[in-house]
Design an enzyme around this catalytic site. Structure first.
Site, short mmCIF file in Angstrom:
data_model
loop_
_atom_site.label_atom_id
_atom_site.label_comp_id
_atom_site.label_asym_id
_atom_site.label_seq_id
_atom_site.Cartn_x
_atom_site.Cartn_y
_atom_site.Cartn_z
N SER A 142 -13.30 9.09 38.57
CA SER A 142 -12.11 9.02 37.72
C SER A 142 -11.84 10.40 37.14
O SER A 142 -12.76 11.21 36.97
CB SER A 142 -12.32 8.02 36.58
OG SER A 142 -11.27 8.08 35.63
N TYR A 155 -16.82 4.82 29.10
CA TYR A 155 -16.29 4.88 30.47
C TYR A 155 -16.43 6.28 31.05
O TYR A 155 -16.88 6.45 32.19
CB TYR A 155 -14.82 4.46 30.46
CG TYR A 155 -14.18 4.46 31.83
CD1 TYR A 155 -14.61 3.58 32.82
CD2 TYR A 155 -13.15 5.35 32.14
CE1 TYR A 155 -14.03 3.59 34.09
CE2 TYR A 155 -12.56 5.36 33.38
CZ TYR A 155 -13.00 4.48 34.36
OH TYR A 155 -12.42 4.50 35.61
#
Length: 262
Positions: A142, A155
């Site tokens: 990501s 995250y």
């Protein structure tokens, strides 16, 4: 170079980017192995892949956070499918919330899904790829692993781990003709945000940067038989991430201001 009859295994393949990767691989003649937790959805993806490719496809229910599930998957692959040529580690989830109020049980689960389970499956597949001296491991990371922003502490930590793991693994496997690629997407309009951002405010705030899952999947599949270090999308976030690394103070400004939309 062709994916014809190559075995492509995709985790987190029931919806979103994983589902689209399955379809794009099937268009190229691959034998697709669809893996996810939701058995009813992976069956539908499998059938669609067979319609597209006119070849066999497989669907296995797998929770990557469960080591026993991974062991069972490896047995099924050996009995029914054969050696995996391309592994796409797409399974993962996020939750955007201030760290001081974050549920540590969710933190533990996020690491089990996003990094620990992924590492276990990758190790087992990589051992078999070493035997055939070829293969490609594609880890969906990501932009959060390149540029952390507020409310994404946990995250981002998992995705920074994915990047570090992938970068080292790439060097270890390169002598054996096994490629390792990381894909670093920004926001994609998928079910991911049902859990990460239930309010929908984040997606609305970054509407100009939202990626199309099918287009990104097509880009990923095109690279499956070629060495590629990273795929970064969108370009604006890639540029911001480079600033983040080269100019930390500017990076903090971008991450905490311009790109802080949560």
């Amino acid at each position: 170079m062709s994916l014809e009859n190559k075995v492509v295994l995709v985790t987190g393949a029931s919806t979103g980017l994983g589902e689209q990767i399955c379809y794009e691989a099937a268009k190229q003649g691959a034998i697709v192995v669809v893996c996810a937790r939701r058995i009813n959805l992976i069956g539908q993806v499998k059938e669609r892949c067979m319609e597209i490719s006119q070849k066999e496809a497989y669907a296995f229910q797998v929770d990557v956070a469960n080591p026993d599930n991974i062991e069972s998957l490896m047995e099924k692959l050996k009995e029914e499918v054969g050696t995996v040529d391309v592994l796409v580690n797409n399974a993962g989830f996020g939750q955007f919330e201030e760290f001081v109020s974050f549920d540590m049980e969710v933190t533990r689960n996020m690491f089990e899904v996003n990094i620990l389970g992924m590492m276990l499956l990758t190790q087992k597949i990589a051992i078999e790829m070493l035997d055939q001296q070829s293969g490609h491991i594609i880890n969906i990371a990501s932009m959060a692993g390149k540029m952390a922003t507020p409310k994404s502490a946990v995250y981002s930590a998992t995705k920074f781990a994915v990047l570090g793991f992938s970068n080292a693994l790439r060097l270890e496997l390169k002598p054996f003709n096994i490629f390792v690629t990381t894909v670093n997407p920004g926001p994609i309009a998928t079910e991911f945000f049902d859990k990460a951002d239930p309010s929908g405010d984040y997606l609305e705030n970054v509407s100009s940067m939202i990626l199309d899952a099918q287009k990104l999947a097509k880009t990923i599949v095109k690279q499956m038989l070629r060495p590629k270090r990273e795929i970064n999308r969108p370009v604006a976030m890639e540029v911001a991430a480079r600033f983040y690394q080269l100019f930390p103070h500017v990076g903090d400004y971008l991450a905490g201001g311009l790109f802080n939309k949560k």
